[in-house]
Scaffold this motif. Structure first.
Motif, PDB file in Angstrom:
ATOM      1  N   ALA A   1       0.850  -1.193   0.000  1.00  0.00           N
ATOM      2  CA  ALA A   1       0.000   0.000   0.000  1.00  0.00           C
ATOM      3  C   ALA A   1       0.883   1.239   0.000  1.00  0.00           C
ATOM      4  O   ALA A   1       1.894   1.290   0.670  1.00  0.00           O
ATOM      5  N   HIS A   2       0.448   2.208  -0.740  1.00  0.00           N
ATOM      6  CA  HIS A   2       1.186   3.468  -0.783  1.00  0.00           C
ATOM      7  C   HIS A   2       0.857   4.304   0.441  1.00  0.00           C
ATOM      8  O   HIS A   2      -0.260   4.265   0.953  1.00  0.00           O
ATOM      9  N   LEU A   3       1.811   5.048   0.885  1.00  0.00           N
ATOM     10  CA  LEU A   3       1.619   5.877   2.063  1.00  0.00           C
ATOM     11  C   LEU A   3       0.806   7.131   1.770  1.00  0.00           C
ATOM     12  O   LEU A   3       0.295   7.764   2.669  1.00  0.00           O
ATOM     13  N   LEU A   4       0.681   7.491   0.509  1.00  0.00           N
ATOM     14  CA  LEU A   4      -0.029   8.716   0.150  1.00  0.00           C
ATOM     15  C   LEU A   4      -1.096   8.432  -0.896  1.00  0.00           C
ATOM     16  O   LEU A   4      -0.956   8.761  -2.056  1.00  0.00           O
ATOM     17  N   GLY A   5      -2.182   7.808  -0.517  1.00  0.00           N
ATOM     18  CA  GLY A   5      -3.265   7.561  -1.444  1.00  0.00           C
ATOM     19  C   GLY A   5      -2.995   6.355  -2.326  1.00  0.00           C
ATOM     20  O   GLY A   5      -1.896   5.828  -2.381  1.00  0.00           O
ATOM     21  N   ALA A   6      -4.015   5.926  -3.015  1.00  0.00           N
ATOM     22  CA  ALA A   6      -3.888   4.788  -3.916  1.00  0.00           C
ATOM     23  C   ALA A   6      -3.017   5.171  -5.110  1.00  0.00           C
ATOM     24  O   ALA A   6      -2.941   6.338  -5.483  1.00  0.00           O
ATOM     25  N   GLU A   7      -2.395   4.171  -5.678  1.00  0.00           N
ATOM     26  CA  GLU A   7      -1.545   4.440  -6.839  1.00  0.00           C
ATOM     27  C   GLU A   7      -2.363   5.108  -7.933  1.00  0.00           C
ATOM     28  O   GLU A   7      -3.469   4.700  -8.247  1.00  0.00           O
ATOM     29  N   GLY A   8      -1.835   6.183  -8.462  1.00  0.00           N
ATOM     30  CA  GLY A   8      -2.532   6.914  -9.501  1.00  0.00           C
ATOM     31  C   GLY A   8      -3.620   7.829  -8.971  1.00  0.00           C
ATOM     32  O   GLY A   8      -4.322   8.454  -9.732  1.00  0.00           O
ATOM     33  N   SER A   9      -3.788   7.882  -7.681  1.00  0.00           N
ATOM     34  CA  SER A   9      -4.828   8.718  -7.090  1.00  0.00           C
ATOM     35  C   SER A   9      -4.435  10.185  -7.171  1.00  0.00           C
ATOM     36  O   SER A   9      -3.502  10.628  -6.511  1.00  0.00           O
TER      37      SER A   9
ATOM     38  N   SER B   1      -2.719  15.370  -4.716  1.00  0.00           N
ATOM     39  CA  SER B   1      -3.059  16.786  -4.629  1.00  0.00           C
ATOM     40  C   SER B   1      -3.024  17.264  -3.178  1.00  0.00           C
ATOM     41  O   SER B   1      -2.494  18.328  -2.881  1.00  0.00           O
ATOM     42  N   VAL B   2      -3.569  16.461  -2.281  1.00  0.00           N
ATOM     43  CA  VAL B   2      -3.536  16.805  -0.854  1.00  0.00           C
ATOM     44  C   VAL B   2      -2.098  16.841  -0.362  1.00  0.00           C
ATOM     45  O   VAL B   2      -1.694  17.752   0.352  1.00  0.00           O
ATOM     46  N   PHE B   3      -1.321  15.858  -0.773  1.00  0.00           N
ATOM     47  CA  PHE B   3       0.092  15.828  -0.390  1.00  0.00           C
ATOM     48  C   PHE B   3       0.804  17.102  -0.833  1.00  0.00           C
ATOM     49  O   PHE B   3       1.537  17.718  -0.065  1.00  0.00           O
ATOM     50  N   LEU B   4       0.582  17.504  -2.084  1.00  0.00           N
ATOM     51  CA  LEU B   4       1.235  18.715  -2.587  1.00  0.00           C
ATOM     52  C   LEU B   4       0.805  19.956  -1.810  1.00  0.00           C
ATOM     53  O   LEU B   4       1.619  20.833  -1.547  1.00  0.00           O
ATOM     54  N   GLN B   5      -0.443  20.029  -1.424  1.00  0.00           N
ATOM     55  CA  GLN B   5      -0.926  21.165  -0.635  1.00  0.00           C
ATOM     56  C   GLN B   5      -0.241  21.211   0.729  1.00  0.00           C
ATOM     57  O   GLN B   5       0.182  22.271   1.188  1.00  0.00           O
ATOM     58  N   VAL B   6      -0.130  20.062   1.367  1.00  0.00           N
ATOM     59  CA  VAL B   6       0.525  19.995   2.673  1.00  0.00           C
ATOM     60  C   VAL B   6       2.000  20.340   2.536  1.00  0.00           C
ATOM     61  O   VAL B   6       2.558  21.106   3.334  1.00  0.00           O
ATOM     62  N   LEU B   7       2.647  19.794   1.522  1.00  0.00           N
ATOM     63  CA  LEU B   7       4.066  20.070   1.303  1.00  0.00           C
ATOM     64  C   LEU B   7       4.288  21.559   1.035  1.00  0.00           C
ATOM     65  O   LEU B   7       5.225  22.159   1.574  1.00  0.00           O
ATOM     66  N   ARG B   8       3.425  22.168   0.235  1.00  0.00           N
ATOM     67  CA  ARG B   8       3.540  23.615  -0.022  1.00  0.00           C
ATOM     68  C   ARG B   8       3.387  24.413   1.276  1.00  0.00           C
ATOM     69  O   ARG B   8       4.099  25.392   1.480  1.00  0.00           O
ATOM     70  N   ALA B   9       2.461  24.008   2.127  1.00  0.00           N
ATOM     71  CA  ALA B   9       2.262  24.706   3.400  1.00  0.00           C
ATOM     72  C   ALA B   9       3.508  24.602   4.281  1.00  0.00           C
ATOM     73  O   ALA B   9       3.920  25.584   4.908  1.00  0.00           O
ATOM     74  N   VAL B  10       4.124  23.439   4.307  1.00  0.00           N
ATOM     75  CA  VAL B  10       5.357  23.252   5.080  1.00  0.00           C
ATOM     76  C   VAL B  10       6.463  24.125   4.494  1.00  0.00           C
ATOM     77  O   VAL B  10       7.179  24.821   5.224  1.00  0.00           O
TER      78      VAL B  10
ATOM     79  N   PRO C   1       8.088   7.244  -2.463  1.00  0.00           N
ATOM     80  CA  PRO C   1       9.248   8.079  -2.136  1.00  0.00           C
ATOM     81  C   PRO C   1       8.880   9.529  -1.799  1.00  0.00           C
ATOM     82  O   PRO C   1       9.656  10.224  -1.155  1.00  0.00           O
ATOM     83  N   ALA C   2       7.708   9.979  -2.186  1.00  0.00           N
ATOM     84  CA  ALA C   2       7.306  11.356  -1.885  1.00  0.00           C
ATOM     85  C   ALA C   2       7.192  11.595  -0.389  1.00  0.00           C
ATOM     86  O   ALA C   2       7.388  12.716   0.075  1.00  0.00           O
ATOM     87  N   ILE C   3       6.897  10.539   0.366  1.00  0.00           N
ATOM     88  CA  ILE C   3       6.781  10.715   1.819  1.00  0.00           C
ATOM     89  C   ILE C   3       8.127  11.114   2.412  1.00  0.00           C
ATOM     90  O   ILE C   3       8.189  11.837   3.406  1.00  0.00           O
ATOM     91  N   LEU C   4       9.222  10.681   1.788  1.00  0.00           N
ATOM     92  CA  LEU C   4      10.554  11.075   2.272  1.00  0.00           C
ATOM     93  C   LEU C   4      10.765  12.573   2.131  1.00  0.00           C
ATOM     94  O   LEU C   4      11.347  13.207   3.020  1.00  0.00           O
ATOM     95  N   VAL C   5      10.292  13.135   1.047  1.00  0.00           N
ATOM     96  CA  VAL C   5      10.403  14.581   0.846  1.00  0.00           C
ATOM     97  C   VAL C   5       9.648  15.299   1.950  1.00  0.00           C
ATOM     98  O   VAL C   5      10.150  16.233   2.572  1.00  0.00           O
ATOM     99  N   TYR C   6       8.432  14.842   2.209  1.00  0.00           N
ATOM    100  CA  TYR C   6       7.610  15.469   3.237  1.00  0.00           C
ATOM    101  C   TYR C   6       8.264  15.376   4.612  1.00  0.00           C
ATOM    102  O   TYR C   6       8.366  16.372   5.336  1.00  0.00           O
ATOM    103  N   LEU C   7       8.701  14.188   4.994  1.00  0.00           N
ATOM    104  CA  LEU C   7       9.307  14.011   6.317  1.00  0.00           C
ATOM    105  C   LEU C   7      10.570  14.848   6.473  1.00  0.00           C
ATOM    106  O   LEU C   7      10.821  15.418   7.537  1.00  0.00           O
ATOM    107  N   ASN C   8      11.357  14.940   5.408  1.00  0.00           N
ATOM    108  CA  ASN C   8      12.574  15.739   5.459  1.00  0.00           C
ATOM    109  C   ASN C   8      12.258  17.217   5.664  1.00  0.00           C
ATOM    110  O   ASN C   8      12.863  17.889   6.497  1.00  0.00           O
ATOM    111  N   ARG C   9      11.292  17.729   4.916  1.00  0.00           N
ATOM    112  CA  ARG C   9      10.928  19.143   5.046  1.00  0.00           C
ATOM    113  C   ARG C   9      10.246  19.409   6.385  1.00  0.00           C
ATOM    114  O   ARG C   9      10.436  20.456   6.987  1.00  0.00           O
ATOM    115  N   LEU C  10       9.446  18.455   6.861  1.00  0.00           N
ATOM    116  CA  LEU C  10       8.814  18.612   8.165  1.00  0.00           C
ATOM    117  C   LEU C  10       9.868  18.679   9.260  1.00  0.00           C
ATOM    118  O   LEU C  10       9.776  19.503  10.181  1.00  0.00           O
TER     119      LEU C  10
END
Length: 111
Positions: free
Chosen positions: A1-9, A14-23, A78-87
């Motif tokens: 299972a993907h950590l950020l929504g279903a594959e291709g979702s 989109s939610v991930f990108l919004q959260v990442l932009r806010a961070v 792998p996008a979750i790594l970007v988020y965790l690093n920036r967080l």
């Protein structure tokens, strides 16, 4: 299972990108507000900064675990790594700001 929504979702990504932009925006706002410390090593002198340091420690631990998961399986996003690093960066900067605020408060009380 993907950590950020279903594959291709698109909605999950989109939610991930919004959260990442806010961070990212929060990081840039803090960086623009003052000089960042020259050293990553600094003792926490306030309870708030110590709590933020602990949160950063937990975040870095999660990042290491995701890296390990990613090495074991192609299912880790792998996008979750970007988020965790920036967080983690944001938590560090917030701890620095907490230290500054506490220092200014103590200096004001000393007068």
């Amino acid at each position: 299972a993907h950590l950020l929504g279903a594959e291709g979702s698109e909605s999950g990504f989109s939610v991930f990108l919004q959260v990442l932009r806010a961070v990212e925006e929060a990081i840039h706002k803090i960086e623009r507000a003052g000089d960042a410390p020259r050293s990553w090593l600094r003792p926490a002198r306030s309870a708030g900064a110590a709590a933020l340091d602990l949160a950063r420690t937990v975040c870095r631990r999660a990042e290491r675990r995701v890296v390990s998961l990613h090495r074991q399986s192609d299912e880790a996003n792998p996008a979750i790594l970007v988020y965790l690093n920036r967080l983690s960066d944001l938590l560090w900067l917030l701890a620095v700001e907490e230290e500054r605020a506490e220092s200014e408060k103590m200096d004001g009380e000393a007068l």
